[in-house]
Scaffold this motif. Structure first.
Motif, PDB file in Angstrom:
ATOM      1  N   TYR A  77     -19.190  10.116  -8.449  1.00  0.00           N
ATOM      2  CA  TYR A  77     -17.910   9.627  -8.178  1.00  0.00           C
ATOM      3  C   TYR A  77     -17.236   8.644  -9.143  1.00  0.00           C
ATOM      4  N   VAL A  78     -18.134   7.833  -9.665  1.00  0.00           N
ATOM      5  CA  VAL A  78     -17.621   6.838 -10.762  1.00  0.00           C
ATOM      6  C   VAL A  78     -18.155   7.241 -12.279  1.00  0.00           C
ATOM      7  N   PRO A  79     -17.160   7.224 -13.312  1.00  0.00           N
ATOM      8  CA  PRO A  79     -15.808   6.670 -13.272  1.00  0.00           C
ATOM      9  C   PRO A  79     -14.828   7.641 -12.910  1.00  0.00           C
ATOM     10  N   ALA A  80     -15.024   8.898 -12.439  1.00  0.00           N
ATOM     11  CA  ALA A  80     -14.036   9.605 -11.974  1.00  0.00           C
ATOM     12  C   ALA A  80     -12.793   9.294 -11.048  1.00  0.00           C
ATOM     13  N   VAL A  81     -13.284   8.274 -10.318  1.00  0.00           N
ATOM     14  CA  VAL A  81     -12.331   7.852  -9.258  1.00  0.00           C
ATOM     15  C   VAL A  81     -11.137   7.000 -10.017  1.00  0.00           C
ATOM     16  N   TRP A  82     -11.377   6.540 -11.212  1.00  0.00           N
ATOM     17  CA  TRP A  82     -10.197   5.849 -11.862  1.00  0.00           C
ATOM     18  C   TRP A  82      -9.356   6.806 -12.760  1.00  0.00           C
ATOM     19  N   ALA A  83      -9.676   7.852 -12.686  1.00  0.00           N
ATOM     20  CA  ALA A  83      -8.925   9.017 -13.393  1.00  0.00           C
ATOM     21  C   ALA A  83      -7.957   9.319 -12.252  1.00  0.00           C
ATOM     22  N   THR A  84      -8.191   9.129 -10.989  1.00  0.00           N
ATOM     23  CA  THR A  84      -7.263   9.380  -9.792  1.00  0.00           C
ATOM     24  C   THR A  84      -6.221   8.341  -9.714  1.00  0.00           C
ATOM     25  N   ALA A  85      -6.819   7.266  -9.612  1.00  0.00           N
ATOM     26  CA  ALA A  85      -6.000   5.899  -9.580  1.00  0.00           C
ATOM     27  C   ALA A  85      -6.588   4.769 -10.292  1.00  0.00           C
ATOM     28  N   ALA A  86      -5.843   4.106 -10.843  1.00  0.00           N
ATOM     29  CA  ALA A  86      -6.245   2.794 -11.497  1.00  0.00           C
ATOM     30  C   ALA A  86      -6.571   1.680 -10.569  1.00  0.00           C
ATOM     31  N   PRO A  87      -7.481   0.836 -10.884  1.00  0.00           N
ATOM     32  CA  PRO A  87      -7.982  -0.145  -9.922  1.00  0.00           C
ATOM     33  C   PRO A  87      -6.768  -1.145  -9.385  1.00  0.00           C
ATOM     34  N   GLU A  88      -6.038  -1.359  -9.944  1.00  0.00           N
ATOM     35  CA  GLU A  88      -4.898  -1.980  -9.673  1.00  0.00           C
ATOM     36  C   GLU A  88      -3.970  -1.335  -8.322  1.00  0.00           C
ATOM     37  N   ASP A  89      -3.836   0.012  -8.591  1.00  0.00           N
ATOM     38  CA  ASP A  89      -3.307   0.756  -7.513  1.00  0.00           C
ATOM     39  C   ASP A  89      -4.324   0.891  -6.305  1.00  0.00           C
ATOM     40  N   VAL A  90      -5.631   0.855  -6.393  1.00  0.00           N
ATOM     41  CA  VAL A  90      -6.378   1.005  -5.227  1.00  0.00           C
ATOM     42  C   VAL A  90      -6.234  -0.292  -4.652  1.00  0.00           C
ATOM     43  N   LEU A  91      -6.334  -1.416  -5.243  1.00  0.00           N
ATOM     44  CA  LEU A  91      -6.078  -2.689  -4.476  1.00  0.00           C
ATOM     45  C   LEU A  91      -5.018  -2.971  -3.702  1.00  0.00           C
ATOM     46  N   ALA A  92      -3.870  -2.460  -4.231  1.00  0.00           N
ATOM     47  CA  ALA A  92      -2.612  -2.475  -3.364  1.00  0.00           C
ATOM     48  C   ALA A  92      -2.641  -1.435  -2.272  1.00  0.00           C
ATOM     49  N   ALA A  93      -3.247  -0.190  -2.611  1.00  0.00           N
ATOM     50  CA  ALA A  93      -3.392   0.715  -1.321  1.00  0.00           C
ATOM     51  C   ALA A  93      -4.274   0.136  -0.276  1.00  0.00           C
ATOM     52  N   ARG A  94      -5.431  -0.743  -0.645  1.00  0.00           N
ATOM     53  CA  ARG A  94      -6.417  -0.909   0.383  1.00  0.00           C
ATOM     54  C   ARG A  94      -5.781  -1.865   1.359  1.00  0.00           C
ATOM     55  N   LEU A  95      -4.903  -3.006   0.847  1.00  0.00           N
ATOM     56  CA  LEU A  95      -4.192  -3.541   1.504  1.00  0.00           C
ATOM     57  C   LEU A  95      -3.077  -3.032   2.555  1.00  0.00           C
ATOM     58  N   ARG A  96      -2.461  -2.113   2.028  1.00  0.00           N
ATOM     59  CA  ARG A  96      -1.671  -1.290   2.957  1.00  0.00           C
ATOM     60  C   ARG A  96      -2.655  -0.643   3.919  1.00  0.00           C
ATOM     61  N   ALA A  97      -3.703  -0.002   3.523  1.00  0.00           N
ATOM     62  CA  ALA A  97      -4.750   0.450   4.605  1.00  0.00           C
ATOM     63  C   ALA A  97      -5.188  -0.478   5.524  1.00  0.00           C
ATOM     64  N   VAL A  98      -5.330  -1.707   5.191  1.00  0.00           N
ATOM     65  CA  VAL A  98      -5.993  -2.762   6.102  1.00  0.00           C
ATOM     66  C   VAL A  98      -4.772  -3.086   7.097  1.00  0.00           C
ATOM     67  N   ASP A  99      -3.403  -3.086   6.254  1.00  0.00           N
ATOM     68  CA  ASP A  99      -2.197  -3.645   7.169  1.00  0.00           C
ATOM     69  C   ASP A  99      -1.987  -2.530   8.453  1.00  0.00           C
ATOM     70  N   ARG A 100      -2.098  -1.278   7.973  1.00  0.00           N
ATOM     71  CA  ARG A 100      -1.781  -0.154   8.764  1.00  0.00           C
ATOM     72  C   ARG A 100      -3.098  -0.305  10.037  1.00  0.00           C
ATOM     73  N   SER A 101      -4.264  -0.395   9.597  1.00  0.00           N
ATOM     74  CA  SER A 101      -5.376  -0.303  10.271  1.00  0.00           C
ATOM     75  C   SER A 101      -5.412  -1.342  11.413  1.00  0.00           C
ATOM     76  N   TYR A 102      -5.240  -2.639  11.045  1.00  0.00           N
ATOM     77  CA  TYR A 102      -5.134  -3.605  11.937  1.00  0.00           C
ATOM     78  C   TYR A 102      -3.951  -4.010  12.948  1.00  0.00           C
ATOM     79  N   ARG A 103      -2.884  -3.392  12.429  1.00  0.00           N
ATOM     80  CA  ARG A 103      -1.533  -3.079  13.465  1.00  0.00           C
ATOM     81  C   ARG A 103      -2.051  -2.106  14.249  1.00  0.00           C
ATOM     82  N   ALA A 104      -2.847  -0.842  13.992  1.00  0.00           N
ATOM     83  CA  ALA A 104      -3.133   0.004  15.056  1.00  0.00           C
ATOM     84  C   ALA A 104      -4.019  -0.371  15.930  1.00  0.00           C
ATOM     85  N   LEU A 105      -4.855  -1.527  15.516  1.00  0.00           N
ATOM     86  CA  LEU A 105      -5.936  -1.741  16.505  1.00  0.00           C
ATOM     87  C   LEU A 105      -5.505  -2.943  17.334  1.00  0.00           C
ATOM     88  N   PHE A 106      -4.899  -3.919  16.491  1.00  0.00           N
ATOM     89  CA  PHE A 106      -4.426  -5.271  17.423  1.00  0.00           C
ATOM     90  C   PHE A 106      -2.949  -5.406  17.656  1.00  0.00           C
TER      91      PHE A 106
END
Length: 294
Positions: A77-106
């Motif tokens: 999986y590594v380093p192939a994951v960075w060919a799919t998305a750069a780390p800075e894009d992953v970091l932004a997406a993981r906050l979006r993921a948590v935002d949506r997940s938390y809103r769905a839960l709480f």
């Protein structure tokens, strides 16, 4: 704090599920798919989500900082994951993921006063983790990498990020404790399975083959730590207890900095969300961390 190791471990048990939604929530898989990751399995997104704070690292860095995964598995999986998305894009997406997940839960409670108060308390503890060790046991480990990220604005995202900093800070200390006990990565898992933390089938998810696992078991037998059937001897249980105690000691400084009243208030605020995450059924009933077993 009175009974400090027990209370430090309690905080880990409380915060870990709030962190782990990133790896299991359907909203997180949707965000991973939007980045281009294969979400038929969970590993592409898992390695991307968790390693992104380190930057576009090679497999060797992930093997070192994650500790328990077989190098061959990481290399898939590594380093192939960075060919799919750069780390800075992953970091932004993981906050979006948590935002949506938390809103769905709480729901709308994520914008309420209790989440705001919990976020402030958890952030105070997490910021103390940044300077709580004179010598970082895993140089440039996952704790410092997450501590170095900018804080989001929304309280529920602050809470998640603080939980992440604290769990990775603890994880770095756990690696130091395992290394100090003379346990290599696969021996760490074999010895943990031996005390009943989880079944060997669950630990197989870390990618170690039967031959490597068996060789590690024989090494532990030679040290008098496991019996022929793979269960821990008295010496093996004692060693693992010492590892967990040292892990608690390494993880204690942020909670000392927060203080006992602040820690108790954070427990009170998070008991409800914790129960909701557990009750959602999204997290596996058995895990390699030994939650509920150690």
């Amino acid at each position: 704090m009175t009974g400090e190791p027990t209370r430090v471990r309690q905080m880990w048990h409380l915060l870990e599920p709030l962190h782990a939604v990133l790896y299991y929530a359907p909203e997180a898989f949707e965000e991973a798919a939007a980045l281009g990751y294969d979400t038929e399995g969970r590993w592409s997104s898992y390695f991307a989500w968790r390693a992104a704070p380190l930057g576009p690292v090679e497999a060797e860095e992930v093997v070192r900082t994650f500790h328990s995964y077989a190098p061959e598995m990481v290399g898939c999986y590594v380093p192939a994951v960075w060919a799919t998305a750069a780390p800075e894009d992953v970091l932004a997406a993981r906050l979006r993921a948590v935002d949506r997940s938390y809103r769905a839960l709480f729901g709308d409670r994520v914008e309420g006063p209790e989440f705001t108060e919990a976020a402030a308390l958890a952030r105070r503890a997490a910021e103390a983790a940044r300077t709580s060790r004179a010598v970082q046991p895993v140089p440039d480990g996952l704790g410092p990498a997450n501590s170095g990220l900018p804080w989001p604005d929304a309280p529920h995202l602050v809470l998640w990020q603080a939980a992440t900093v604290l769990r990775e800070h603890r994880g770095d200390g756990h690696i130091a404790a395992l290394t100090g006990a003379g346990l290599d990565p696969v021996e760490s898992l074999v010895s943990f399975a031996a005390v009943g933390a989880a079944s060997t089938e669950v630990f197989a998810s870390r990618g170690w083959g039967a031959e490597v696992w068996g060789a590690a078991l024989r090494r532990l037998q030679d040290r008098g730590l496991t019996a022929a059937d793979g269960t821990a001897t008295g010496a093996g249980r004692e060693l693992r207890a010492k590892v967990e105690l040292r892990t608690d000691e390494e993880a204690a400084a942020p909670w000392r900095a927060l203080g006992e009243p602040g820690r108790e208030r954070l427990v009170e605020l998070l008991e409800g969300p914790w129960l909701e995450v557990i009750g959602s059924g999204m997290l596996p009933a058995e895990n390699t961390l030994g939650i509920g077993k150690v």
